[in-house]
Design a protein around this motif. Structure first.
Motif, PDB file in Angstrom:
ATOM      1  N   ALA A  23      -1.780   4.206   8.196  1.00  0.00           N
ATOM      2  CA  ALA A  23      -0.967   4.982   7.255  1.00  0.00           C
ATOM      3  C   ALA A  23      -0.088   5.989   8.003  1.00  0.00           C
ATOM      4  O   ALA A  23       1.069   6.221   7.624  1.00  0.00           O
ATOM      5  CB  ALA A  23      -1.855   5.693   6.244  1.00  0.00           C
ATOM      6  N   THR A  55       4.073   2.057   1.784  1.00  0.00           N
ATOM      7  CA  THR A  55       3.305   3.282   1.571  1.00  0.00           C
ATOM      8  C   THR A  55       2.355   3.124   0.379  1.00  0.00           C
ATOM      9  O   THR A  55       1.191   3.526   0.447  1.00  0.00           O
ATOM     10  CB  THR A  55       4.261   4.468   1.339  1.00  0.00           C
ATOM     11  N   MET A  58      -0.636   1.040   1.358  1.00  0.00           N
ATOM     12  CA  MET A  58      -1.617   1.796   2.138  1.00  0.00           C
ATOM     13  C   MET A  58      -2.357   2.818   1.275  1.00  0.00           C
ATOM     14  O   MET A  58      -3.548   3.051   1.467  1.00  0.00           O
ATOM     15  CB  MET A  58      -0.942   2.481   3.336  1.00  0.00           C
ATOM     16  N   THR A 112       0.318  -4.039   7.628  1.00  0.00           N
ATOM     17  CA  THR A 112      -0.246  -3.439   6.414  1.00  0.00           C
ATOM     18  C   THR A 112      -0.595  -4.507   5.379  1.00  0.00           C
ATOM     19  O   THR A 112      -1.588  -4.380   4.673  1.00  0.00           O
ATOM     20  CB  THR A 112       0.712  -2.401   5.786  1.00  0.00           C
TER      21      THR A 112
END
Length: 151
Positions: A23, A55, A58, A112
């Motif tokens: 992150a 984002t 995560m 991710t």
């Protein structure tokens, strides 16, 4: 057959540490990501879209891990965790947007997605209580037998 393995606190803590590092890399990449000359506006839009998507991905993973940490510390019951702690499905990156981004940024996005996939498989297995499906094992044995000429 042995008892199925379950998620335990050391696994969650290790994944949590890994998620925090990832992150932070995401935050750094999308805070400082440079725009290439020429298609600057399109690149900025792609950075914004994929930055938000990455984002969010995560944050979903971190929320899932935090819920499990709360469970292991006694702050949530298993019922609460099962009811409210499901990992939301991922929204994969848009290939058209990725084509506008730097290779390093694309690699981070892929990392991710892979991490979310690992957590999603862990969540699904945990929700299924790590049950092994005999039919799946039999199908695998049959495939291996056909492939390698065995039984």
């Amino acid at each position: 057959m042995n008892n199925p393995t379950d998620i335990n606190q050391p696994i969650i803590e290790a994944l949590y540490c890994e998620a925090l590092v990832l992150a932070d890399e995401v935050r750094s990449a999308f805070d400082l990501a440079p725009a290439r000359a020429g298609d600057e506006d399109l690149v900025r839009i792609a950075l914004s879209v994929e930055g938000l998507r990455t984002t969010t991905r995560m944050m979903h993973v971190l929320a899932w891990l935090l819920n499990h940490r709360a469970y292991f510390s006694g702050e949530l019951s298993e019922y609460q965790l099962r009811r409210h702690g499901e990992l939301p499905p991922d929204r994969p990156a848009d290939p058209e947007q990725l084509a506008l981004l730097e290779p390093e940024t694309c690699a981070l996005i892929a990392e991710t997605e892979a991490f979310h996939g690992r957590i999603a498989r862990l969540d699904a297995a945990w929700r299924d209580r790590f049950a092994v499906r005999p039919a799946a094992i039999h199908r695998l044995r049959e495939r291996l037998g056909r492939e390698y000429g065995g039984a």
